[in-house]
Enzyme design. Structure first.
Site, PDB file in Angstrom:
ATOM      1  N   HIS A 100       0.837  -1.202   0.000  1.00  0.00           N
ATOM      2  CA  HIS A 100       0.000   0.000   0.000  1.00  0.00           C
ATOM      3  C   HIS A 100       0.865   1.243   0.000  1.00  0.00           C
ATOM      4  CE1 HIS A 100       0.603  -1.384   4.164  1.00  0.00           C
ATOM      5  NE2 HIS A 100       0.481  -0.127   4.580  1.00  0.00           N
ATOM      6  N   HIS A 102       1.056   5.146   0.944  1.00  0.00           N
ATOM      7  CA  HIS A 102       0.445   6.207   1.757  1.00  0.00           C
ATOM      8  C   HIS A 102       0.528   7.538   1.017  1.00  0.00           C
ATOM      9  CE1 HIS A 102       0.370   3.995   5.676  1.00  0.00           C
ATOM     10  NE2 HIS A 102       1.394   3.361   5.158  1.00  0.00           N
TER      11      HIS A 102
END
Lengths: 137, 137
Positions: A100, A102
């Site tokens: 992921h 950010h």
């Protein structure tokens, strides 16, 4: 899809999220523990652990989404700047083992600190650069 | 090329650097103020300020280099993990205004701290997600 992966469950809509963007290969949604308002996570729909195991082509799809939605996030929350971060492996503060990215809006006096920097000793940088170049495939 | 840009001067070899990787469009070299040994910066050879002004195609070339060299950096310095970071605008701790991607090796007990996270109030996340979706072009 990985059975015990919370982000895979978000992709399958088995867990709700505050969705920002979705296309064939990627998904973006608000981090539930934001560093600031509008803190967004962008993930590939296929399960990869982090940048160390995702194929380049799949990684670039994720980064294309990051590039696409970052200006929208900045404008929507009226941020002065944006930090983008990727944590790879537990030691680097990776908490969910589905890659992921950010996207973190920044504001005047929000109190967030970047990493403190150090200095190389004489000759040390050259030696390390050589080591790294030798490992590039 | 921008006249007063230190990274443009590194690209033109007017300022020396500990070079890690170079191709037609991108360059990677050691950060002179590393958070840890092997801390590398990847930049586009064309001058762009940050992720907010670089075209997607050019940004993806930079991220392809990041993806390519990250495993080499990790292995070369024997790191346990890697943080990747991009600072966009001064408020987000951008110090050189030529887009650069930080690749930061991490080690057990290196003392580096990530950003502290917060919580959304009831209903706040939904409202912010709506605002951001509305701004995506």
């Amino acid at each position: 899809m990985e059975n015990d992966c919370i982000f895979c469950k978000i992709i399958e809509k088995k867990i709700p999220s505050d969705m920002i963007y979705e296309d064939k290969d990627t998904l973006a949604f608000l981090d539930i523990n934001p560093v600031n308002q509008g803190h967004t996570l962008v993930i590939p729909k296929k399960h990869y652990k982090n940048i160390l195991d995702i194929p380049s082509k799949e990684f670039l799809k994720v980064m294309e989404t990051v590039r696409k939605i970052t200006p929208a996030i900045k404008e929507a929350v009226n941020a002065g700047g944006i930090n983008i971060g990727i944590s790879n492996e537990k030691i680097a503060a990776q908490a969910v083992f589905h890659l992921h990215i950010h996207i973190m809006p920044r504001f005047e006096n929000d109190g967030l600190k970047m990493f403190p920097s150090k200095k190389y000793k004489e000759g040390e940088a050259k030696q390390i650069a050589n080591k790294i170049r030798f490992k590039i495939i």
